[in-house]
Design a protein around this motif. Sequence first.
Motif, PDB file in Angstrom:
ATOM      1  N   ALA A 108      11.937  -1.149   1.245  1.00 41.97           N
ATOM      2  CA  ALA A 108      10.755  -0.342   0.946  1.00 41.97           C
ATOM      3  C   ALA A 108      11.001   1.111   1.348  1.00 41.97           C
ATOM      4  CB  ALA A 108       9.543  -0.902   1.675  1.00 41.97           C
ATOM      5  N   LEU A 109      11.699   1.253   2.447  1.00 39.28           N
ATOM      6  CA  LEU A 109      12.026   2.593   2.924  1.00 39.28           C
ATOM      7  C   LEU A 109      12.838   3.363   1.874  1.00 39.28           C
ATOM      8  CD1 LEU A 109      11.585   3.916   5.780  1.00 39.28           C
ATOM      9  CD2 LEU A 109      14.017   3.504   6.150  1.00 39.28           C
ATOM     10  N   LYS A 110      13.731   2.636   1.242  1.00 37.05           N
ATOM     11  CA  LYS A 110      14.557   3.270   0.204  1.00 37.05           C
ATOM     12  C   LYS A 110      13.717   3.693  -0.995  1.00 37.05           C
ATOM     13  CE  LYS A 110      19.064   1.303   1.253  1.00 37.05           C
ATOM     14  NZ  LYS A 110      19.908   0.110   1.017  1.00 37.05           N
ATOM     15  N   ASP A 150       6.656   5.734   6.089  1.00 37.82           N
ATOM     16  CA  ASP A 150       7.736   4.808   6.447  1.00 37.82           C
ATOM     17  C   ASP A 150       7.346   3.789   7.507  1.00 37.82           C
ATOM     18  OD1 ASP A 150       7.432   6.988   8.158  1.00 37.82           O
ATOM     19  OD2 ASP A 150       9.515   6.938   8.825  1.00 37.82           O
ATOM     20  N   SER A 151       6.193   4.002   8.162  1.00 41.86           N
ATOM     21  CA  SER A 151       5.850   3.096   9.263  1.00 41.86           C
ATOM     22  C   SER A 151       5.680   1.669   8.771  1.00 41.86           C
ATOM     23  CB  SER A 151       4.554   3.543   9.946  1.00 41.86           C
ATOM     24  OG  SER A 151       4.786   4.725  10.648  1.00 41.86           O
ATOM     25  N   TYR A 168      10.103   8.199  12.976  1.00 43.87           N
ATOM     26  CA  TYR A 168      11.468   7.714  13.141  1.00 43.87           C
ATOM     27  C   TYR A 168      12.451   8.565  12.371  1.00 43.87           C
ATOM     28  CZ  TYR A 168       8.464   3.805  14.199  1.00 43.87           C
ATOM     29  OH  TYR A 168       7.468   3.024  14.695  1.00 43.87           O
ATOM     30  N   GLN A 169      13.595   8.665  12.924  1.00 45.17           N
ATOM     31  CA  GLN A 169      14.662   9.407  12.289  1.00 45.17           C
ATOM     32  C   GLN A 169      15.207   8.648  11.087  1.00 45.17           C
ATOM     33  OE1 GLN A 169      18.118   8.392  12.791  1.00 45.17           O
ATOM     34  NE2 GLN A 169      18.912  10.135  11.614  1.00 45.17           N
ATOM     35  N   ARG A 170      14.930   7.318  11.071  1.00 43.20           N
ATOM     36  CA  ARG A 170      15.484   6.429  10.068  1.00 43.20           C
ATOM     37  C   ARG A 170      15.263   6.923   8.625  1.00 43.20           C
ATOM     38  NH1 ARG A 170      13.553   0.250   9.371  1.00 43.20           N
ATOM     39  NH2 ARG A 170      11.636   1.390   9.023  1.00 43.20           N
ATOM     40  N   LYS A 222       0.835  -1.209   0.000  1.00 46.40           N
ATOM     41  CA  LYS A 222       0.000   0.000   0.000  1.00 46.40           C
ATOM     42  C   LYS A 222       0.867   1.255   0.000  1.00 46.40           C
ATOM     43  CE  LYS A 222      -4.189  -1.828   2.104  1.00 46.40           C
ATOM     44  NZ  LYS A 222      -4.966  -2.030   3.318  1.00 46.40           N
ATOM     45  N   LYS A 223       1.912   1.228   0.817  1.00 44.88           N
ATOM     46  CA  LYS A 223       2.787   2.393   0.907  1.00 44.88           C
ATOM     47  C   LYS A 223       3.533   2.615  -0.411  1.00 44.88           C
ATOM     48  CE  LYS A 223       1.518   3.333   5.070  1.00 44.88           C
ATOM     49  NZ  LYS A 223       2.284   3.513   6.274  1.00 44.88           N
TER      50      LYS A 223
END
Lengths: 451, 252
Positions: free
Chosen positions: B183-185, B176-177, B207-209, B154-155
Amino acid sequence: MPESASPTTAQSFVAQFGALRDTLPGAGLPWLRELREDGIARFAKLGLPGPKVEAWKYTRLRPLERIGFVPAGAAAQVDLDKLPALLPHTGVGHRVVFVNGRLRQCLALLADQPEGVELGGLADALRHDPDPLAAELGRNGNGARARDGQPLFALNTAMMQDGLVLRVRRGISVALPIEVIYVGAPGPEPVAFHPRNLIVLEPGARATVVEHHIGLGAGAYFANGGTDIRIEEGAQLHHYKIQDEGPEAIHIATTHVELARDALYDGFILSKGARLSRQEVAVQLAGEGSECHLNGAYMLRGEQHCDITTTIDHLAPRTSSREVFKGVIDDQARAVFQGRITVHRDAQQSNGHQLSKALLLSDRAEIDAKPELEIFADDVKCSHGATVGDLDRDALFYLRARGIPEAAARDILIEAFLAETINNIAAEGLCPALMSSIGHWLGGTTGRTEP
Amino acid sequence: MDSLLEIKNLHARVDGKPILKGLDLVIPTGEVHAIMGPNGSGKSTLAYVLTGRDGYEVTEGEVLYKGRDLLTLTPEQRAGEGMFLAFQYPVEIPGVPNTTFLKEALNAQRKYRGEDPLDAMEFVKLMRRKTKELGISDDLIKRQVNVGFSGGEKKRNEVLQMAILEPTLAVLDETDSGLDIDALKIVAEGVNALRAPDRSALIITHYQRLLEYIVPDRVHVLAHGRIARSGGKELAIELERTGYAAFAEAAA
Ligand SMILES: Nc1ncnc2c1ncn2[C@@H]1O[C@H](COP(=O)(O)OP(=O)(O)O)[C@@H](O)[C@H]1O
Ligand SMILES: [Mg+2]
């Protein structure tokens, strides 16, 4: 004709029958005469269906009663070349056209099936080869439920003049869909007609019948159809119907389906036209392992009233039925869904699933949904349900947040809601036609080129 | 005009309950800002107020977007003006294919801006290019909008929509959750690809991530319905270490 000034009553139909009885097709056939007399007697006794009849609890025939209808005479002038086609025009196929209930054209391009398919009109069949019809036409309408609840089917039996007759012989598959166009062509006076259709598939036969009911012009007319369908062992009938009658039409259709062992009935109804319509379908899963799909969609607006009444009787073991009706109702339109599944004592290991889903698009739109399940066998799987809702607000916002204007976003959601019922249709080329029919409804037009 | 978005003394209620209580925030054109803050502090509320969701009632203050009053526009007008929200909880739309949805959306926005619609071929080409750039599978675009998608899918779908719609202001609400690093990248690439002197982004995150991959120009802390603190990217690192204890809802 003087009758047109006075409103319609049961008596006015009985009087019409009295005047016509000796000129109706097959008047010289004793069995048919008896059938008609029995029909009119039953109709006279029951009268026009009213609030006291359980099966008609939510549907009033006021639009019928307000106006005087006269029997449809010789068909009006209609340019057959200008009739809309639902199926892609390939130049081959089977097309039968009825105007005000009477056969006008039968393009049976059965080059691929020279033998084993009889396709034509009832009036012709009664003239040339009536004997096989005797057993078929009298089959239905005699059960206890039908006796009490189907006065208009009884009227149809008394008054029938013409209709589709299709018989597919043992083991024959009719490859191309048979398109049957029923045209309502109102004249200066409101007309009534009572087409009677008969479909028999012999063991192992297969056919697809696409019915397209349309109206020309805005006048009132009363189409009181009856259909008897018998599907013999292992035969399969796909039966798709699009009801897109004129805006003042009254469309009543009573269909009886009887299935033998391992037979399949795949029925679909799209109901979008007519001022008042009722689709009454009674399915008898009489043979072991027989199966029925009965699906449909309806789209209503203005003051339209659409009644879907179905009864499915599981009479034999291992029978199955699956029924989904979905509708959208706008303005002050009203829908009725009455669905009954009865699993009889001997119908062990059967399953029956039924679902009614409606979207109300306005505060004044209404639906009466009455799903019923009666189970007399112990080893069965059944479910039924009815939901009524509004458009999904979260989905609407999601679409709008992506830039899609509200009206278009609503249309996308309505179309998606209805599309689910259409996607199961097996006839090639028909799905796009049905989708565009929905699109036209959303656009507020009939989507039809007026002849 | 140097600020794309100017929020002044914004007060908003949900269900009659005041959530935003005098929020001020300026995002200059070309900058990427991050908003962090404890659960329930009103981050999503801010995102919905900006995009015009029903039920999010502004009681005070104003929002200027490209120097003009944003709050009088419908959600679709805002989208047409280049506003995009990547939803925290993307909505499933049964029966609508993802491609149809994206094409409708893109062409509606083009129409709003007086541009010609893309035809089917042009759209397919664009879609191929974007999915390839983001490493998103074709399968995702053929399915019905978000139906049966995993959280991560979905994200990803939100990021794909963003890449195709090329917004002027992208608001990402906890995109990002629950994502793994790959996926974050994808999310970060999606945002970074859009970075341009005439575009801005507002990244809502816990998150700072994510901010290691999307380096923000400014970081804000939302607490008690207001911006409680603002700073450079090092603020995110500090928050990661200290948590939000200092901004706890004790005062509420
Ligand atoms: N639709 C809603 N109805 C009622 N309360 C809501 C609704 N949406 C959010 N809230 C409340 O508003 C507050 C802020 O929520 P939200 O903006 O979602 O916070 P965050 O995104 O920072 O976690 C919370 O107390 C939440 O319970
Ligand atoms: Mg949130």
